[in-house]
Design a protein around this motif. Structure first.
Motif, PDB file in Angstrom:
ATOM      1  N   LEU A  22       0.867  -1.178   0.000  1.00  0.00           N
ATOM      2  CA  LEU A  22       0.000   0.000   0.000  1.00  0.00           C
ATOM      3  C   LEU A  22       0.902   1.225   0.000  1.00  0.00           C
ATOM      4  O   LEU A  22       1.821   1.324   0.814  1.00  0.00           O
ATOM      5  N   VAL A  23       0.656   2.148  -0.909  1.00  0.00           N
ATOM      6  CA  VAL A  23       1.456   3.376  -0.989  1.00  0.00           C
ATOM      7  C   VAL A  23       0.516   4.576  -0.965  1.00  0.00           C
ATOM      8  O   VAL A  23      -0.370   4.703  -1.820  1.00  0.00           O
ATOM      9  N   ILE A  24       0.709   5.432   0.015  1.00  0.00           N
ATOM     10  CA  ILE A  24      -0.034   6.688   0.124  1.00  0.00           C
ATOM     11  C   ILE A  24       0.953   7.809  -0.153  1.00  0.00           C
ATOM     12  O   ILE A  24       1.943   7.966   0.565  1.00  0.00           O
ATOM     13  N   ASN A  25       0.697   8.573  -1.209  1.00  0.00           N
ATOM     14  CA  ASN A  25       1.680   9.542  -1.686  1.00  0.00           C
ATOM     15  C   ASN A  25       1.080  10.946  -1.753  1.00  0.00           C
ATOM     16  O   ASN A  25       0.148  11.201  -2.519  1.00  0.00           O
ATOM     17  N   ASN A  26       1.594  11.850  -0.898  1.00  0.00           N
ATOM     18  CA  ASN A  26       1.201  13.269  -0.904  1.00  0.00           C
ATOM     19  C   ASN A  26      -0.308  13.461  -0.820  1.00  0.00           C
ATOM     20  O   ASN A  26      -0.885  14.302  -1.519  1.00  0.00           O
ATOM     21  N   LEU A  27      -0.949  12.705   0.039  1.00  0.00           N
ATOM     22  CA  LEU A  27      -2.413  12.734   0.134  1.00  0.00           C
ATOM     23  C   LEU A  27      -2.893  13.932   0.947  1.00  0.00           C
ATOM     24  O   LEU A  27      -2.393  14.204   2.035  1.00  0.00           O
ATOM     25  N   THR A  28      -3.864  14.640   0.393  1.00  0.00           N
ATOM     26  CA  THR A  28      -4.560  15.715   1.100  1.00  0.00           C
ATOM     27  C   THR A  28      -6.058  15.485   0.963  1.00  0.00           C
ATOM     28  O   THR A  28      -6.544  15.082  -0.099  1.00  0.00           O
ATOM     29  N   LYS A  29      -6.786  15.697   2.059  1.00  0.00           N
ATOM     30  CA  LYS A  29      -8.232  15.583   2.036  1.00  0.00           C
ATOM     31  C   LYS A  29      -8.839  16.841   2.629  1.00  0.00           C
ATOM     32  O   LYS A  29      -8.510  17.251   3.750  1.00  0.00           O
ATOM     33  N   SER A  30      -9.726  17.484   1.865  1.00  0.00           N
ATOM     34  CA  SER A  30     -10.384  18.701   2.349  1.00  0.00           C
ATOM     35  C   SER A  30     -11.849  18.677   1.940  1.00  0.00           C
ATOM     36  O   SER A  30     -12.258  17.937   1.039  1.00  0.00           O
ATOM     37  N   TYR A  31     -12.629  19.510   2.620  1.00  0.00           N
ATOM     38  CA  TYR A  31     -14.054  19.644   2.337  1.00  0.00           C
ATOM     39  C   TYR A  31     -14.380  21.122   2.138  1.00  0.00           C
ATOM     40  O   TYR A  31     -13.790  21.996   2.786  1.00  0.00           O
ATOM     41  N   ARG A  77     -12.789   9.698  -1.402  1.00  0.00           N
ATOM     42  CA  ARG A  77     -11.719  10.016  -2.340  1.00  0.00           C
ATOM     43  C   ARG A  77     -10.844  11.119  -1.768  1.00  0.00           C
ATOM     44  O   ARG A  77     -11.334  12.060  -1.132  1.00  0.00           O
ATOM     45  N   ALA A  78      -9.560  10.996  -2.006  1.00  0.00           N
ATOM     46  CA  ALA A  78      -8.634  12.055  -1.619  1.00  0.00           C
ATOM     47  C   ALA A  78      -8.871  13.280  -2.484  1.00  0.00           C
ATOM     48  O   ALA A  78      -9.276  13.166  -3.649  1.00  0.00           O
ATOM     49  N   THR A  79      -8.635  14.468  -1.923  1.00  0.00           N
ATOM     50  CA  THR A  79      -8.736  15.702  -2.702  1.00  0.00           C
ATOM     51  C   THR A  79      -7.556  15.808  -3.668  1.00  0.00           C
ATOM     52  O   THR A  79      -7.704  16.237  -4.806  1.00  0.00           O
ATOM     53  N   SER A  80      -6.390  15.421  -3.201  1.00  0.00           N
ATOM     54  CA  SER A  80      -5.207  15.357  -4.059  1.00  0.00           C
ATOM     55  C   SER A  80      -4.278  14.282  -3.518  1.00  0.00           C
ATOM     56  O   SER A  80      -4.432  13.809  -2.396  1.00  0.00           O
ATOM     57  N   GLY A  81      -3.326  13.885  -4.345  1.00  0.00           N
ATOM     58  CA  GLY A  81      -2.434  12.806  -3.959  1.00  0.00           C
ATOM     59  C   GLY A  81      -2.889  11.483  -4.550  1.00  0.00           C
ATOM     60  O   GLY A  81      -3.888  11.410  -5.283  1.00  0.00           O
ATOM     61  N   LEU A  82      -2.171  10.433  -4.221  1.00  0.00           N
ATOM     62  CA  LEU A  82      -2.413   9.132  -4.838  1.00  0.00           C
ATOM     63  C   LEU A  82      -2.316   8.033  -3.790  1.00  0.00           C
ATOM     64  O   LEU A  82      -1.428   8.043  -2.942  1.00  0.00           O
ATOM     65  N   VAL A  83      -3.251   7.073  -3.855  1.00  0.00           N
ATOM     66  CA  VAL A  83      -3.205   5.879  -3.012  1.00  0.00           C
ATOM     67  C   VAL A  83      -3.253   4.667  -3.930  1.00  0.00           C
ATOM     68  O   VAL A  83      -4.175   4.535  -4.743  1.00  0.00           O
ATOM     69  N   THR A  84      -2.242   3.793  -3.805  1.00  0.00           N
ATOM     70  CA  THR A  84      -2.191   2.612  -4.664  1.00  0.00           C
ATOM     71  C   THR A  84      -2.036   1.353  -3.821  1.00  0.00           C
ATOM     72  O   THR A  84      -1.439   1.370  -2.746  1.00  0.00           O
ATOM     73  N   LEU A  85      -2.590   0.264  -4.335  1.00  0.00           N
ATOM     74  CA  LEU A  85      -2.408  -1.058  -3.746  1.00  0.00           C
ATOM     75  C   LEU A  85      -1.842  -1.955  -4.831  1.00  0.00           C
ATOM     76  O   LEU A  85      -2.458  -2.115  -5.893  1.00  0.00           O
ATOM     77  N   GLU A  86      -0.650  -2.478  -4.589  1.00  0.00           N
ATOM     78  CA  GLU A  86       0.078  -3.273  -5.582  1.00  0.00           C
ATOM     79  C   GLU A  86       0.182  -2.525  -6.907  1.00  0.00           C
ATOM     80  O   GLU A  86       0.036  -3.103  -7.987  1.00  0.00           O
ATOM     81  N   GLY A  87       0.416  -1.226  -6.819  1.00  0.00           N
ATOM     82  CA  GLY A  87       0.633  -0.414  -8.006  1.00  0.00           C
ATOM     83  C   GLY A  87      -0.621   0.087  -8.689  1.00  0.00           C
ATOM     84  O   GLY A  87      -0.534   0.863  -9.632  1.00  0.00           O
ATOM     85  N   LYS A  88      -1.801  -0.319  -8.219  1.00  0.00           N
ATOM     86  CA  LYS A  88      -3.058   0.096  -8.840  1.00  0.00           C
ATOM     87  C   LYS A  88      -3.750   1.146  -7.963  1.00  0.00           C
ATOM     88  O   LYS A  88      -3.894   0.957  -6.755  1.00  0.00           O
ATOM     89  N   GLU A  89      -4.182   2.222  -8.595  1.00  0.00           N
ATOM     90  CA  GLU A  89      -4.816   3.298  -7.839  1.00  0.00           C
ATOM     91  C   GLU A  89      -6.129   2.845  -7.217  1.00  0.00           C
ATOM     92  O   GLU A  89      -6.945   2.174  -7.867  1.00  0.00           O
ATOM     93  N   ILE A  90      -6.339   3.213  -5.973  1.00  0.00           N
ATOM     94  CA  ILE A  90      -7.594   2.922  -5.281  1.00  0.00           C
ATOM     95  C   ILE A  90      -8.581   4.036  -5.588  1.00  0.00           C
ATOM     96  O   ILE A  90      -8.356   5.199  -5.242  1.00  0.00           O
ATOM     97  N   ARG A  91      -9.688   3.691  -6.237  1.00  0.00           N
ATOM     98  CA  ARG A  91     -10.706   4.670  -6.596  1.00  0.00           C
ATOM     99  C   ARG A  91     -12.065   4.345  -5.986  1.00  0.00           C
ATOM    100  O   ARG A  91     -12.932   5.199  -5.919  1.00  0.00           O
ATOM    101  N   LYS A  92     -12.255   3.089  -5.567  1.00  0.00           N
ATOM    102  CA  LYS A  92     -13.550   2.659  -5.054  1.00  0.00           C
ATOM    103  C   LYS A  92     -13.342   1.448  -4.141  1.00  0.00           C
ATOM    104  O   LYS A  92     -12.251   0.874  -4.101  1.00  0.00           O
ATOM    105  N   PRO A  93     -14.386   1.044  -3.417  1.00  0.00           N
ATOM    106  CA  PRO A  93     -14.248  -0.149  -2.576  1.00  0.00           C
ATOM    107  C   PRO A  93     -13.959  -1.382  -3.422  1.00  0.00           C
ATOM    108  O   PRO A  93     -14.311  -1.446  -4.604  1.00  0.00           O
ATOM    109  N   GLY A  94     -13.298  -2.351  -2.823  1.00  0.00           N
ATOM    110  CA  GLY A  94     -12.988  -3.592  -3.532  1.00  0.00           C
ATOM    111  C   GLY A  94     -12.805  -4.731  -2.555  1.00  0.00           C
ATOM    112  O   GLY A  94     -12.508  -4.518  -1.373  1.00  0.00           O
ATOM    113  N   CYS A  95     -12.975  -5.954  -3.021  1.00  0.00           N
ATOM    114  CA  CYS A  95     -12.874  -7.120  -2.154  1.00  0.00           C
ATOM    115  C   CYS A  95     -11.430  -7.427  -1.765  1.00  0.00           C
ATOM    116  O   CYS A  95     -11.189  -8.323  -0.952  1.00  0.00           O
TER     117      CYS A  95
END
Length: 279
Positions: A22-31, A77-95
């Motif tokens: 799991l890689v979380i890179n420069n993640l920012t979350k705002s509302y 969803r993050a406002t900016s930045g990237l979250v990947t699992l095994e190199g694939k971006e996480i965009r939605k829930p998954g099993c």
């Protein structure tokens, strides 16, 4: 001596590429706020988790721990930045990622067995009925609920309900387990027993775990690393503590070591420092 990694807004944390899962890179979350402004919950979060690592997130209420967990789960969803699992971006829930919440989220009209089987049917639909039954039975036994398999949620205790949720999450064989204060609603005795049971399961079936907790002792007992968050708004990773105790772990043995008290005091001093700032 406590081994830690320090963080600031301009510092990222990474491990060797071959261990990144799991890689979380420069993640920012705002509302957005009603007055047209912006409320920043998390700012510039950088973290990696290995595929067999148990990591805890700890910090004061409002520091964005659960928000970060939900982003990894794909529930936000993050406002900016990237979250990947095994190199694939996480965009939605998954099993490949399963969540265990503080509150049990069981369907009251289904039995213990049926609550677990529902998840297995949904995710592992290609398996035969006999194989699905074998998986359900295996996970019932794993959390010591075989005798309660035919009971309904209102017929079992809070600790048993949480064990059903954990068995349900593990039964679909996720790559990562996400836990949001999974023991927070339990009494102290039940909490300690369930902590040990979950840790025993993890030690025998290694996978990535990211757990939110407010309990320093729980984090030390269960984790390989403890990620300590600064206060919100715009919370960041303030420090990461390496937990030196090998697995499998013995709670009593750990608590008798000088390293335990050094690590515990270090974490509590970090939290006290931000509590004072918050006040």
């Amino acid at each position: 001596m406590v081994k830690s990694t320090l963080h600031s807004a301009n510092t990222s944390y990474s491990q060797p590429v071959e261990t990144d899962f799991l890689v979380i890179n420069n993640l920012t979350k705002s509302y957005a706020t009603p007055d047209g402004g912006e409320f920043v919950v998390l700012s510039d979060i950088n973290l990696t988790v290995r595929e067999d690592e148990f990591v805890s997130l700890i910090g004061h209420s409002g520091c964005g721990k659960s928000t970060l967990l939900k982003i990894v789960a794909g529930l936000e969803r993050a406002t900016s930045g990237l979250v990947t699992l095994e190199g694939k971006e996480i965009r939605k829930p998954g099993c490949d990622r399963m969540m265990v919440f503080q509150h049990y989220s069981l369907l009251p009209w289904l039995t213990v067995r049926e609550n677990i089987r529902l998840a297995v049917d949904e995710v592992l639909e290609g398996l035969s009925n006999s194989e699905k039954s074998r998986i359900v039975n295996e996970h019932l036994a794993m959390v010591n609920l075989t005798a309660a398999a035919s009971k309904y949620p209102d017929e079992i205790s809070g600790g048993m309900k949480q064990r059903v949720g954990i068995a349900r999450a593990l039964a679909i064989r996720p790559k990562m387990l996400l836990m949001d204060e999974p023991f927070g609603a339990l009494d102290a005795l039940t909490r300690g027993k369930l902590q040990k049971q979950v840790l025993d399961i993890w030690e025998n079936h290694r996978q990535a775990v990211l757990m939110v907790t407010h309990d320093v002792d729980e984090a030390i007992y269960m984790s390989d690393r403890i990620v300590m968050m600064t206060n919100g708004p715009a919370a960041q990773i303030g420090e990461i503590l390496e937990v030196p105790f090998p697995h499998p772990r013995d709670r009593q043995q750990i608590r008798e070591s000088s390293e335990y008290f050094e690590l515990r005091n270090h974490a509590l001093n970090f939290l006290d420092r931000y509590f004072v700032l918050d006040g």
